[in-house]
Design a protein around this motif. Structure first.
Motif, mmCIF file in Angstrom:
data_model
loop_
_atom_site.group_PDB
_atom_site.id
_atom_site.type_symbol
_atom_site.label_atom_id
_atom_site.label_comp_id
_atom_site.label_asym_id
_atom_site.label_seq_id
_atom_site.Cartn_x
_atom_site.Cartn_y
_atom_site.Cartn_z
ATOM 1 N N MET A 56 3.964 -35.151 -47.877
ATOM 2 C CA MET A 56 2.633 -34.618 -48.020
ATOM 3 C C MET A 56 2.224 -34.448 -49.396
ATOM 4 O O MET A 56 3.272 -33.874 -50.125
ATOM 5 C CB MET A 56 1.978 -33.559 -47.089
ATOM 6 N N ALA A 57 1.249 -34.749 -49.892
ATOM 7 C CA ALA A 57 0.936 -34.547 -51.363
ATOM 8 C C ALA A 57 -0.801 -34.261 -51.396
ATOM 9 O O ALA A 57 -1.561 -34.331 -50.423
ATOM 10 C CB ALA A 57 1.277 -35.681 -52.140
ATOM 11 N N PHE A 58 -1.200 -33.867 -52.608
ATOM 12 C CA PHE A 58 -2.602 -33.718 -52.852
ATOM 13 C C PHE A 58 -3.261 -34.976 -52.976
ATOM 14 O O PHE A 58 -4.258 -35.500 -52.779
ATOM 15 C CB PHE A 58 -2.968 -32.914 -53.872
ATOM 16 N N ILE A 113 2.789 -31.544 -53.515
ATOM 17 C CA ILE A 113 2.312 -30.104 -53.127
ATOM 18 C C ILE A 113 3.546 -29.181 -53.650
ATOM 19 O O ILE A 113 4.726 -29.457 -53.602
ATOM 20 C CB ILE A 113 2.301 -29.929 -51.595
ATOM 21 N N THR A 156 0.297 -23.167 -56.141
ATOM 22 C CA THR A 156 0.900 -23.592 -54.755
ATOM 23 C C THR A 156 -0.281 -23.672 -53.885
ATOM 24 O O THR A 156 -0.681 -24.763 -53.408
ATOM 25 C CB THR A 156 1.934 -22.431 -54.329
ATOM 26 N N VAL A 157 -0.840 -22.436 -53.393
ATOM 27 C CA VAL A 157 -2.159 -22.647 -52.821
ATOM 28 C C VAL A 157 -3.225 -22.898 -53.705
ATOM 29 O O VAL A 157 -3.326 -21.984 -54.757
ATOM 30 C CB VAL A 157 -2.325 -21.324 -52.031
ATOM 31 N N THR A 195 6.921 -31.255 -53.067
ATOM 32 C CA THR A 195 7.176 -32.270 -52.026
ATOM 33 C C THR A 195 7.456 -33.618 -52.866
ATOM 34 O O THR A 195 7.236 -33.715 -54.083
ATOM 35 C CB THR A 195 5.892 -32.453 -51.146
ATOM 36 N N ARG A 228 5.345 -25.423 -53.567
ATOM 37 C CA ARG A 228 5.563 -24.148 -52.656
ATOM 38 C C ARG A 228 6.433 -23.181 -53.334
ATOM 39 O O ARG A 228 7.358 -23.511 -54.118
ATOM 40 C CB ARG A 228 6.414 -24.838 -51.347
#
Lengths: 461, 181
Positions: B75-77, B56, B170-171, B70, B58
């Protein structure tokens, strides 16, 4: 005087949701007037989850959150307390911070240089003496604080309404139980990395889906397969299958469901309905639908005592009204943040116990990445339903049809025990219906007392 | 002696070109498998111990750029082993993976390939991608980003032993990630 940009008559709002018929008007998923009113009467009043305290452990640590359409900086203070402030300069409104998270010693507005402390105090104004003749009272132009901020077991909430009841009272037994199902698992912290993505759907469709235990067997038919989701620690019992006659795929072939766990089978559920619209819905801890990946947390004396006899059978999904879903398969919270009538930002916070063995922690994190979120084997298929249901709420003729929440309608006997109102039985749509009914009460702009009375469950649903 | 060193340099350049050519061919073949939904053949390009990771990203200030992405363990996608990737592919093959039925249409454009480290049997390669996707009638997504791979040499081809995927978002501005990178 109430600041109201829009007004819809109470009778009109009552007509949007029928608790008796189990019907919802599709207009609530598309009408911009309704969206504006939601921003004011729901997101402008309710306690909203901002973040978890573990995300901002050190002084100056901040996390940028959202309350309605207000961007909010949640900041750890030097004395250890947490403040939440609107991210807008007192001078000309520019954001004073454009990072999603980080650590700051101060917040500088990059328009004209007004500089604020991490407590929001206005510390520096370029040319205060020369341009303002020293006449600007800095003490009156700090960052605006969020009206109320409170922390329940590490979960940080804020409300724009200074007259809102205290957070614990707002949460009530149902909301507190919902958050306890995460807090009681240990010394919980958020794993770095909040998954954020946008779905073209109305926020309420994403919210009500969390109570929907009718859809997993179809929507997630491809995920509940060996080697796709990890197996739960309890053996899956073969349960009584549900009837599927006449349920065919586009090819004409019968839809084949394996008939275990929550897929194609009948299982016991419990739905808890709470004041202000909070609710919990899903399997009981003893039903075949129960699938937490690390269920041992319920066995600790601390958890047993705090959950009590009713809480200890609840293994479904809590929603803290309006938009914070606590999920239990793995401890995670998802915010469904409305952006406009047809766009919702989804944020996932993932929790682990600080004292968890490394191996377990890694398993939880990697599993969390794989279940929900945009690449999640569950949520990638959810977005499709929500986006299409939202799109089909716009058509002139389609919009005349109601959304139906009739499952179990009129058959729900509400049992009141331990401060909680629950309904036992099979899969139902009580949780969704309760959410929409409560939504309508919020939309009327009632006083806090009237709202609580209007959203206190009766004897049946 | 000058002649010798010149020819050594020239041999090195030819070896590097050959290497680049092999890597490029490998990636083009990989992209073709993904775009034609031949996921099992695509998976066979990974080593059994492979890690497939999309962190992820940011929005952070310049002085905190070290925390922009990250890291493994956070956490990750995507945070998958080869077995988990196989699970995703099994899901796509069930005939009930609704986000991919009707299937999305993708085109993987792989560019700016750079072999940043060549240890003979093990390479570190950076590349850029533009994954263009359309779904249904009107949904259009462009994912642009970079990959950092560890490739293991196997005969004249490679196995992907590690893949990090860095998106320029990011998003995430799309409703799902039901495709591979």
């Amino acid at each position: 005087m109430k600041e109201e940009s829009t007004a819809i008559a109470t009778e009109e709002i009552d007509g949007l949701v029928s608790l008796e018929r189990g019907e919802v008007d599709r207009r609530i998923y598309s009408d911009p007037t309704i969206f504006e009113l939601e921003m004011e009467r729901i997101f402008g009043r309710a306690w909203l989850l901002l973040c978890h305290e573990s995300q901002i452990p050190e002084p100056g640590d901040f996390f940028q959150s959202v309350m309605g359409r207000d961007n909010v900086l949640v900041v750890r203070q030097k004395d250890g307390s947490i403040k939440a402030m609107l991210n807008t300069c007192a001078h000309r409104g520019n954001a004073v911070c454009r990072a999603e998270e980080g650590n700051a010693k101060s917040f500088l507005c990059t328009y004209h240089g007004w500089s604020y402390g991490i407590d929001g105090r206005l510390n520096g104004v370029p040319g205060l003496n020369i341009f303002y003749n020293g006449e600007l009272d800095k003490s009156r132009h700090g960052l605006a604080s969020v009206a109320q901020v409170a922390n329940y077991k590490g979960f940080v909430f804020g409300t724009h309404d200074s007259s809102a009841p205290p957070l614990e009272e707002f949460l009530g037994p149902t909301g507190r139980l919902g958050l306890d199902t995460i807090a009681l698992r240990g010394d919980m912290e958020v794993v770095p990395g909040i998954q954020k993505f946008v779905i073209e759907c109305n926020w309420k469709i994403a919210v009500d889906n969390l109570f929907d235990w009718y859809h997993p067997q179809i929507t997630h038919a491809s995920a509940f397969q060996p080697n796709v989701l990890p197996s739960t620690s309890r053996p899956q019992v073969r349960a009584e299958r549900i009837d599927l006659s006449g349920v065919n795929m586009q090819s004409g072939a019968a839809l084949d469901l394996p008939g275990n766990g929550i897929i194609g089978s009948k299982f016991e559920t419990v739905v808890v309905l709470g004041e202000y619209g909070h609710a919990i819905g899903g399997p009981t801890t003893t039903s075949t639908g129960y699938f937490e990946f690390a269920p041992d947390w319920r066995d600790s004396p601390r958890a047993k005592a705090a959950l009590g006899p009713v809480g200890s059978i609840v293994a479904g999904h809590p929603n803290i009204f309006p938009n914070a879903w606590a999920t239990g398969a793995l401890p995670q919270i998802s915010l469904r943040i409305p952006r406009d009538p047809s766009h919702t930002e989804i944020w996932w916070f993932t929790f682990v116990d600080r004292n968890m063995p490394r191996e377990m922690r890694d398993f939880m994190v990697s599993t969390a990445c794989r279940i929900f979120g945009p690449a999640g084997v569950l949520e990638q298929d959810d977005g499709e339903n929500w986006a299409q249901a939202t799109a089909q709420a716009r058509g002139l003729a389609s919009r005349r049809m109601k959304h139906l929440l009739k499952m179990g309608l009129g058959r729900g006997t509400i049992i009141k025990e331990g401060g909680l109102s629950r309904i036992e039985g099979l899969t139902s749509e009580y949780g969704q219906l309760w959410t929409y009914y409560s939504w309508a009460q919020w939309m009327k702009g009632l006083s806090w007392d009237e709202l609580k009375t209007a959203t206190t469950p009766g004897d049946t649903i | 002696m000058a002649d010798d060193s010149e020819s050594t340099r020239s041999d090195d350049r030819i070896a590097a070109m050959l290497r680049h050519y092999e890597v490029e061919r490998f990636y083009y073949a990989e992209a073709a498998l993904l775009d034609s939904h031949r996921y099992e053949e695509w998976l066979a390009l990974f080593s059994d111990d492979a890690h497939y990771f999309m962190p992820i990203r940011r929005t952070r200030t310049q002085r905190e750029m070290d925390k922009e992405f990250t890291k493994p363990g956070e956490m990750a996608f995507f945070d998958d082993t080869k077995i988990l990737l196989a699970g995703r592919i099994a899901k796509l093959k069930t005939g009930r993976s609704w986000a991919e039925d009707p299937p999305s249409r993708t085109r993987h454009l792989i560019t700016n390939i750079r072999v940043v480290k060549d240890e003979g049997g093990r390479l570190e390669v950076e590349s850029n991608f533009h994954v263009y996707r359309t779904r249904l009638n009107s949904e259009e997504t462009s994912w642009i980003g970079s990959r950092r791979d560890v490739l293991r040499c196997v005969g004249r081809s490679f196995l992907i032993a590690d893949r990090r995927i860095f998106l320029e978002q990011t998003v995430l501005l799309s409703r799902n990630l039901s495709n591979f990178f």
